[in-house]
Design an enzyme around this catalytic site. Structure first.
Site, PDB file in Angstrom:
ATOM      1  CG  ASP A 278      -1.842   7.488   0.120  1.00 55.74           C
ATOM      2  OD1 ASP A 278      -0.966   8.363   0.009  1.00 55.74           O
ATOM      3  OD2 ASP A 278      -2.299   7.095  -0.871  1.00 55.74           O
TER       4      ASP A 278
ATOM      5  CG  ASP B  22      -1.813   1.221   1.645  1.00 54.44           C
ATOM      6  OD1 ASP B  22      -2.318   1.971   0.564  1.00 54.44           O
ATOM      7  OD2 ASP B  22      -1.468   1.938   2.528  1.00 54.44           O
TER       8      ASP B  22
HETATM    9  C1  XBP Z   1      -5.380   6.271  -0.091  1.00 53.68           C
HETATM   10  C2  XBP Z   1      -6.432   7.273  -0.215  1.00 53.68           C
HETATM   11  C3  XBP Z   1      -6.369   8.259  -1.163  1.00 53.68           C
HETATM   12  C4  XBP Z   1      -5.483   9.440  -0.663  1.00 53.68           C
HETATM   13  C5  XBP Z   1      -5.911  10.634  -1.677  1.00 53.68           C
HETATM   14  O1  XBP Z   1      -5.511   5.100  -0.711  1.00 53.68           O
HETATM   15  O2  XBP Z   1      -7.303   7.060   0.407  1.00 53.68           O
HETATM   16  O3  XBP Z   1      -7.374   8.821  -1.320  1.00 53.68           O
HETATM   17  O4  XBP Z   1      -5.851   9.890   0.578  1.00 53.68           O
HETATM   18  O5  XBP Z   1      -5.402  10.433  -2.993  1.00 53.68           O
HETATM   19  P1  XBP Z   1      -4.971   3.607  -0.506  1.00 53.68           P
HETATM   20  P2  XBP Z   1      -6.034  10.805  -4.281  1.00 53.68           P
HETATM   21  O6  XBP Z   1      -4.952   3.210   1.063  1.00 53.68           O
HETATM   22  O7  XBP Z   1      -5.609   2.756  -1.413  1.00 53.68           O
HETATM   23  O8  XBP Z   1      -3.460   3.990  -0.721  1.00 53.68           O
HETATM   24  O9  XBP Z   1      -6.351  12.174  -3.668  1.00 53.68           O
HETATM   25  O10 XBP Z   1      -5.144  10.447  -5.351  1.00 53.68           O
HETATM   26  O11 XBP Z   1      -7.210  10.058  -4.416  1.00 53.68           O
END
Ligand code: XBP
Length: 260
Positions: free
Chosen positions: A12, A10
């Protein structure tokens, strides 16, 4: 016994504390530059992280604001503009060095690669954000080191839907049990588990509490052997290593789960 063939990372919260160091200030900057009085503090943002996807998050917040435009083309355009500008400021923050990889991440990628383990990115954030983060920290050629990269644009349904993990696994040509997902958030863990992929949770700033269910191991970060469930023996170097991943994975495949 099924061998561990791929790590599904993952982004973020797991590779980096992108939410607090990057996305949150970028959202606020986008609101400010659009002349809007809206601001999110860390507490509100923590709650908003229930909604995966930056565009979806803006829309969710806006639905609760009396001063937001009603449903229609004007609102759609505003959400699109705010999201585009948020990603611009996010890329800027990453380029400025405000978003670092979490300690232990690079070492574990390198160690597992050295053992022939494939690497994949499985995120539902935008591709541009992944590109910005990994080109700064792993170099312009970072993509060559990953056998699969699945981003928000590649799926119809974001996490906790298992679509992103399913796509990555198919691209890798591996069964779910040959993979190990590393996630920080409950939605990510649920997504991987729904695909039948064992999960290791590295807790992050916004997902520091709670007891994730059904996961193979949960701990505070890859740079420490302290605080993991199941406990890790003390050894040098004092970080999570390839042997730990193999051990966790083997336990998961054999059906011994530690949580839930
Ligand atoms: C992470 C998210 C994303 C980011 C923002 O998803 O929730 O929405 O906060 O990204 P994951 P965007 O856990 O799948 O990595 O603005 O590009 O959507």
């Amino acid at each position: 016994m099924m061998a561990l063939r791929a790590l599904l990372w993952d982004v973020d919260g797991t590779l980096a504390e992108t939410e607090h160091d990057g996305h949150l200030p970028a959202f606020n900057r986008a609101f400010e530059e659009a002349g809007l009085p809206w601001r999110w503090d860390a507490e509100r943002y923590g709650a908003l992280l229930e909604v995966t996807g930056g565009r979806e998050r803006i829309l969710h917040d806006l639905l609760q604001r009396a001063d937001a435009p009603p449903a229609g083309p004007e609102r759609d355009a505003l959400v699109a503009q705010l999201h585009r500008r948020k990603n611009h400021w996010y890329a800027q923050a990453v380029a400025d060095g405000a978003v670092r990889l979490r300690p232990g991440v690079t070492d574990l990628i390198e160690a597992s690669r050295a053992h022939g383990c494939l690497q994949a990115i499985v995120t539902t954030t935008s591709r541009a954000n992944v590109e910005a983060l990994l080109s700064v920290h792993l170099g312009d050629g970072w993509r060559q080191g990953f056998a699969a990269v699945v981003c928000g644009e590649d799926v119809q349904h974001k996490k906790p839907d298992p679509e992103a993990h399913h796509r990555a696994r198919r691209q890798l040509g591996l069964s779910a049990q040959a993979c190990l997902a590393i996630e920080d958030a409950p939605a990510g863990a649920r997504a991987a588990l729904a695909e039948g992929i064992p999960v290791v949770v590295t807790r992050s700033r916004y997902f520091a509490g709670g007891e994730p269910t059904g996961v193979t191991a949960v701990g505070p970060g890859l740079d420490t052997r302290a605080g993991w469930q199941p406990p890790l023996s003390a050894s040098a170097p004092a970080s999570v290593g390839w042997a730990d991943l193999v051990h966790w994975h083997a336990g998961a495949v054999a059906g011994t789960r530690t949580t839930g």
